[in-house]
Design an enzyme around this catalytic site. Structure first.
Site, PDB file in Angstrom:
ATOM      1  N   ILE A  20       0.841  -1.196   0.000  1.00  0.00           N
ATOM      2  CA  ILE A  20       0.000   0.000   0.000  1.00  0.00           C
ATOM      3  C   ILE A  20       0.877   1.247   0.000  1.00  0.00           C
ATOM      4  O   ILE A  20       1.804   1.369   0.803  1.00  0.00           O
ATOM      5  CB  ILE A  20      -1.018  -0.033   1.171  1.00  0.00           C
ATOM      6  CG1 ILE A  20      -1.840   1.254   1.212  1.00  0.00           C
ATOM      7  CG2 ILE A  20      -0.390  -0.295   2.512  1.00  0.00           C
ATOM      8  CD1 ILE A  20      -3.137   1.110   1.975  1.00  0.00           C
ATOM      9  N   THR A  21       0.578   2.158  -0.930  1.00  0.00           N
ATOM     10  CA  THR A  21       1.337   3.413  -0.982  1.00  0.00           C
ATOM     11  C   THR A  21       0.678   4.431  -0.041  1.00  0.00           C
ATOM     12  O   THR A  21      -0.532   4.383   0.197  1.00  0.00           O
ATOM     13  CB  THR A  21       1.372   3.979  -2.418  1.00  0.00           C
ATOM     14  OG1 THR A  21       0.032   4.299  -2.835  1.00  0.00           O
ATOM     15  CG2 THR A  21       1.986   2.989  -3.403  1.00  0.00           C
ATOM     16  N   GLY A  22       1.512   5.310   0.516  1.00  0.00           N
ATOM     17  CA  GLY A  22       0.982   6.312   1.449  1.00  0.00           C
ATOM     18  C   GLY A  22       0.424   5.660   2.705  1.00  0.00           C
ATOM     19  O   GLY A  22      -0.600   6.086   3.243  1.00  0.00           O
ATOM     20  N   ALA A  23       1.146   4.635   3.203  1.00  0.00           N
ATOM     21  CA  ALA A  23       0.628   3.829   4.314  1.00  0.00           C
ATOM     22  C   ALA A  23       0.784   4.501   5.670  1.00  0.00           C
ATOM     23  O   ALA A  23       0.239   4.013   6.661  1.00  0.00           O
ATOM     24  CB  ALA A  23       1.343   2.471   4.324  1.00  0.00           C
ATOM     25  N   ASN A  24       1.511   5.613   5.723  1.00  0.00           N
ATOM     26  CA  ASN A  24       1.796   6.206   7.031  1.00  0.00           C
ATOM     27  C   ASN A  24       0.738   7.174   7.517  1.00  0.00           C
ATOM     28  O   ASN A  24       0.801   7.639   8.648  1.00  0.00           O
ATOM     29  CB  ASN A  24       3.143   6.941   6.990  1.00  0.00           C
ATOM     30  CG  ASN A  24       3.147   8.080   5.990  1.00  0.00           C
ATOM     31  OD1 ASN A  24       3.164   7.851   4.797  1.00  0.00           O
ATOM     32  ND2 ASN A  24       3.092   9.303   6.477  1.00  0.00           N
ATOM     33  N   SER A  25      -0.238   7.520   6.663  1.00  0.00           N
ATOM     34  CA  SER A  25      -1.156   8.604   7.039  1.00  0.00           C
ATOM     35  C   SER A  25      -2.574   8.296   6.568  1.00  0.00           C
ATOM     36  O   SER A  25      -2.767   7.549   5.591  1.00  0.00           O
ATOM     37  CB  SER A  25      -0.655   9.902   6.378  1.00  0.00           C
ATOM     38  OG  SER A  25      -1.552  10.968   6.579  1.00  0.00           O
ATOM     39  N   TYR A 179      -6.273  18.572  -9.589  1.00  0.00           N
ATOM     40  CA  TYR A 179      -6.636  17.425  -8.741  1.00  0.00           C
ATOM     41  C   TYR A 179      -7.710  16.585  -9.440  1.00  0.00           C
ATOM     42  O   TYR A 179      -7.615  15.356  -9.506  1.00  0.00           O
ATOM     43  CB  TYR A 179      -7.130  17.905  -7.373  1.00  0.00           C
ATOM     44  CG  TYR A 179      -7.476  16.765  -6.419  1.00  0.00           C
ATOM     45  CD1 TYR A 179      -6.509  15.889  -5.964  1.00  0.00           C
ATOM     46  CD2 TYR A 179      -8.796  16.569  -5.969  1.00  0.00           C
ATOM     47  CE1 TYR A 179      -6.822  14.846  -5.095  1.00  0.00           C
ATOM     48  CE2 TYR A 179      -9.111  15.534  -5.098  1.00  0.00           C
ATOM     49  CZ  TYR A 179      -8.122  14.667  -4.661  1.00  0.00           C
ATOM     50  OH  TYR A 179      -8.433  13.633  -3.801  1.00  0.00           O
TER      51      TYR A 179
END
Ligand SMILES: NC(=O)c1ccc[n+]([C@@H]2O[C@H](COP(=O)([O-])OP(=O)(O)OC[C@H]3O[C@@H](n4cnc5c(N)ncnc54)[C@H](OP(=O)(O)O)[C@@H]3O)[C@@H](O)[C@H]2O)c1
Length: 314
Positions: A20-25, A179
Site C-alpha cells: 500500500i502506498t501512502g501507508a503512514n497517514s 486534482y
C-alpha cells in the site's frame, strides 16, 4: 450485498502480501491497521521512511500480536528513479503480491513539479502509480490465488477533465482542476488496466477502483500549508470536524475493494450514505468521462511515453 459490511468482516489475511502506498497517514494508515489486524504481511510504501516506521510502530502496538508483518520501504511517487529502485527491491524481497493499493495522493496544492518535470498532482496521483503498477505487475500475476490492483480515486474526478494538450497544466493551472484531472486519470487507468487484463485473458488478477467520500485526514491540510494560508487551513480543519467522516470509516471502500469476495474487475466502490460522502461501502458508477475508452487508451499511451514503463500483458 454491501450494506451491512464493516471492517470486522474483513477476511483473514494471514496468507496475503499487500502493498500500500501512502501507508503512514490517513486512509493508508487505517487500511494498513485493518490488514495488520487480520494478520497480513503489509509492505508500507512511504515517501518518508521515518514517518513510515513511526506509523508501523503505532499500528503494531494497537493491533497486538496477530502474526502480521509490517515492512516499511521508501518510495517517492514523485520520482521515477525512486519508484524503479523501490520496485526492484520489492521484486528481490517478495516472490508475489496479492493486493496492490494505489492509495497515496496529494490534493489542491500550489503548482509544483516532480523530479521528472510532471505536474505534481498528476505525477504522484496517476503517473507514479502507473509506473509502479507496471513494474510490479509480474508479482501480481505470480500470486497463487487471485490478485487485485485497487486504485484510490475521489468524487472530485467528476469535475475533472484530462487536458491532453496541456497535461502538466503549464499554460493554466488551477489546483482543483489539476486534482480533478489526476483523479479522473486514476479511474481511466483502473478501467483500462482491467480491459487490458481481459484482452490478455488474465482472470486471476483484476483492477478495481474506489473512493472514500469525505474523510478527515492530512490530505486537506497540505495545500493550505504549502500555500501558507492560515485562513484556508483553519477552514479545512473546521470542515473536517463538522462534515467529514473518520479516516477509519473512509478506508472501508478501499478495504472492501481489496478483499470482498463479490468484487469484480472494473468495479468502483464508495460510501453509500449522504451524498456518497459518508457511510458503508457500496458498488457505484463513476462519471461518463471515466468510462471513455478512447481517452483511457490515449492516457495510457501518454503515460507509457512519459514514464518509460510498459506493461507486459501478452
Ligand atoms: N480524505 C478524503 O476525504 C479523500 C477524498 C477523496 C479521495 N481521497 C484519496 O485518498 C487517498 C489517500 O489520501 P488521504 O486522505 O489518506 O491523505 P493523507 O492523510 O494526506 O495521506 C496521503 C499519503 O500519500 C503520501 N504521499 C504524498 N505524496 C507522496 C509522494 N510523492 N510519494 C509517496 N507518497 C506520497 C503521504 O505521505 P506523507 O505523509 O509523507 O506526506 C501520505 O502517506 C488519496 O489518493 C486521495 O486522493 C481522499
Amino acid at each position: 450485498m454491501t450494506a451491512d459490511w464493516e471492517r470486522t468482516q474483513l477476511p483473514d489475511c494471514t496468507d496475503k502480501t499487500i502493498l500500500i502506498t501512502g501507508a503512514n497517514s490517513g486512509l493508508g494508515f487505517e487500511a494498513t491497521k485493518a490488514f495488520a489486524a487480520h494478520g497480513a504481511t503489509v509492505v508500507m510504501a512511504c515517501r518518508s521512511t521515518e514517518r513510515g516506521k513511526a506509523a508501523a510502530e503505532e499500528i503494531a502496538e494497537t493491533v497486538g500480536n496477530t502474526g502480521a508483518t509490517l515492512n516499511v520501504h521508501n518510495c517517492d511517487l514523485g520520482s521515477l528513479d525512486s519508484i524503479a529502485s523501490f520496485a526492484a527491491d520489492i521484486k528481490q524481497a517478495y516472490a508475489s503480491l496479492d493486493i496492490l493499493c494505489n492509495n497515496a495522493g496529494v490534493m489542491a496544492i500550489p503548482r509544483q513539479e516532480t523530479a521528472d518535470g510532471f505536474e505534481m498532482q498528476l505525477g504522484v496521483n496517476h503517473l507514479g502509480h502507473f509506473a509502479l503498477t507496471g513494474q510490479l505487475l509480474e508479482l501480481l500475476l505470480d500470486s497463487e490465488g487471485a490478485s487485485r490492483v485497487v486504485t484510490h480515486s475521489s468524487g472530485a474526478h467528476e469535475m475533472g477533465t484530462v487536458d491532453f494538450d496541456d497535461l502538466h497544466r503549464e499554460r493554466s493551472y488551477g489546483k482543483w482542476e489539476a486534482y480533478g484531472q489526476s483523479k479522473l486519470a486514476n479511474l481511466l487507468f483502473a478501467y483500462e488496466l482491467q480491459r487490458r487484463l481481459e484482452e490478455a485473458t488474465i482472470t486471476e488478477t483484476i483492477s478495481v477502483a474506489c473512493h472514500p467520500g469525505y474523510a478527515a485526514t492530512n490530505l486537506q491540510y497540505r495545500g493550505p500549508e504549502e500555500a501558507g494560508s492560515r485562513v484556508r487551513l483553519g477552514l479545512m480543519k473546521a470542515a473536517n470536524v463538522l462534515f467529514a467522516q473518520s479516516a477509519e470509516q473512509g478506508a472501508l471502500p478501499m478495504l472492501y475493494a481489496a478483499t470482498a469476495p463479490d468484487v469484480a474487475g472494473g468495479d468502483y466502490y464508495g460510501p453509500g450514505g449522504l451524498l456518497n460522502m459518508r457511510g458503508l461501502p457500496e458498488k457505484q458508477s463513476s462519471s461518463e468521462a471515466s468510462y471513455d475508452e478512447e481517452d483511457a487508451q490515449r492516457l495510457w499511451e501518454e503515460s507509457e511515453a512519459l514514464t518509460g514503463v510498459t506493461y507486459e500483458l501478452a
